[in-house]
Design an enzyme around this catalytic site. Structure first.
Site, short mmCIF file in Angstrom:
data_model
loop_
_atom_site.label_atom_id
_atom_site.label_comp_id
_atom_site.label_asym_id
_atom_site.label_seq_id
_atom_site.Cartn_x
_atom_site.Cartn_y
_atom_site.Cartn_z
N LYS A 53 0.85 -1.20 0.00
CA LYS A 53 0.00 0.00 0.00
C LYS A 53 0.88 1.25 0.00
O LYS A 53 0.64 2.19 -0.76
CB LYS A 53 -0.93 -0.01 1.23
CG LYS A 53 -2.06 -1.03 1.10
CD LYS A 53 -2.75 -1.33 2.42
CE LYS A 53 -3.80 -2.43 2.22
NZ LYS A 53 -4.38 -2.91 3.47
N GLN A 97 -4.12 -1.44 9.78
CA GLN A 97 -4.22 -2.80 9.26
C GLN A 97 -4.83 -3.73 10.32
O GLN A 97 -4.35 -3.79 11.45
CB GLN A 97 -2.82 -3.28 8.85
CG GLN A 97 -2.79 -4.61 8.14
CD GLN A 97 -3.36 -4.56 6.73
OE1 GLN A 97 -3.24 -3.58 6.01
NE2 GLN A 97 -4.04 -5.64 6.34
N ASP A 120 -10.81 3.49 5.48
CA ASP A 120 -11.48 2.19 5.46
C ASP A 120 -12.98 2.30 5.75
O ASP A 120 -13.70 1.31 5.65
CB ASP A 120 -10.84 1.25 6.49
CG ASP A 120 -9.79 0.34 5.86
OD1 ASP A 120 -9.89 0.08 4.65
OD2 ASP A 120 -8.88 -0.10 6.58
#
Ligand code: NAD
Length: 305
Positions: A53, A97, A120
């Site tokens: 990422k 994460q 997210d």
């Protein structure tokens, strides 16, 4: 019926090309979107994702930070990191994460991320926007899948969409995004009765379960479009032969590397039945990271417009 194998890498390149254009436009206003990916612990899979990422965002010309913290980091220490990123003007998108180690209060961490940097889409404000169909930040895998369905020219209005798996990161947001495009959505899970019969209703079938090759021929209606989100390891040659056939190159991969990947959909069963299918690997996987870049740009635009 001939089954189209959808190349997720091509769609991901298309998304990245759009991001590059958007970045050029933003640079005229002296804006450089920034992404921070935070990892706690040393799980190799998660490390790989976080580094990919960060690398992708850097390659595209964004500001990028990969923050890798030791496994014993406490909730309070992680909150301090989040606080710094919340205040950092060069950071537009914060990604934590998951999963976090058990001793960390995941809810507290996800609530601490500023909603306008919550790439997210886990903050209640973003969940509300997702549920009510407003523009906002949402999980990148389902957003990538929506982009793919659009780029395949699929008109979702009135179609039967079946989503298998009800996780907060894939299944549930997927169901809402399909609903907002006027599909008739059924959301299935481990307690669903007669799953094959429910799946056979689907014009669009999304599998996000984490069970290798769960979806077999019996689950598929002729002409269905199958989106396979699952990423599962196959480590035994015997299992590989059962799934891919004894002449498949995948058997060599298991012998060389110790494993190959399979989705939640049987790799051969849709062929000749489905209209189109995403393969594993190189189907949905590349879309998630590409869409994360798009969402980072969106976060920058929403915050600094
Ligand atoms: P999860 O474990 O959080 O949720 C799995 C869901 O599947 C649950 O809702 C459960 O009820 C359902 N389920 C489990 N067994 C079932 C069964 N036998 N029948 C019907 N439903 C069943 O998983 P997740 O985070 O949504 O991930 C799902 C899969 O997608 C995993 O393989 C994961 O690695 C993969 N994934 C891939 C990407 C990508 O970018 N390609 C992104 C996220 C997740």
């Amino acid at each position: 019926m001939e089954t189209r194998i959808i190349d997720g890498r091509k769609v991901a390149e298309q998304i990245k090309a759009e991001v590059t254009e958007e970045l050029q436009e933003l640079s005229k206003k002296n804006l450089v979107p920034g992404l921070a990916a935070v990892l706690v612990g040393d799980d190799p899979g998660s490390q790989l994702y976080v580094r990919m990422k960060a690398r992708t965002s850097k390659e595209l010309g964004m500001h990028s930070e990969a923050i890798e913290l030791p496994g014993e980091t406490t909730t309070e220490e992680l909150l301090q990191v989040i606080d710094r990123l919340n205040q950092a003007d060069e950071i537009d998108a914060i990604l934590v994460q998951l999963p976090l180690p058990d001793h960390i209060d995941e809810d507290q961490i996800l609530l601490a991320v500023r909603p306008d940097k919550d790439v997210d889409g886990f903050h209640p404000l973003n969940v509300r926007n997702l549920v009510t169909g407003k523009v906002g930040l949402a999980p990148c895998t389902p957003l990538g899948i929506m982009y793919l369905l659009k780029s395949e020219g699929i008109e979702l209005k009135g179609l039967e969409a079946v989503v298998v798996g009800r996780s907060n990161i894939v299944g549930k947001p997927m169901a809402f995004l399909l609903l907002h495009q006027h599909a008739t959505v059924t959301l299935c899970h481990s307690r669903t009765r007669d799953l094959p019969a429910v799946c056979r209703r689907a014009d669009i079938l999304v599998a996000a379960v984490g069970q290798p090759a769960l979806i077999t021929r019996d689950y598929l209606k002729e002409g269905v479009v199958v989106i396979d989100v699952g990423i599962n390891r196959v480590e035994s040659v015997e299992e590989g032969v059962r799934l891919f056939g004894k002449n498949s190159k995948r058997i060599g991969r298991i012998e060389e590397r110790g494993y190959t990947l399979v989705g939640d959909v049987h790799p051969r069963d849709p062929l000749g039945v489905a209209k189109a299918v995403t393969p594993v690997p190189f189907g949905v996987g590349p879309l998630t990271i590409a869409h994360l870049m798009k969402s980072t740009v969106m976060a920058c635009r929403l915050r600094k417009r």
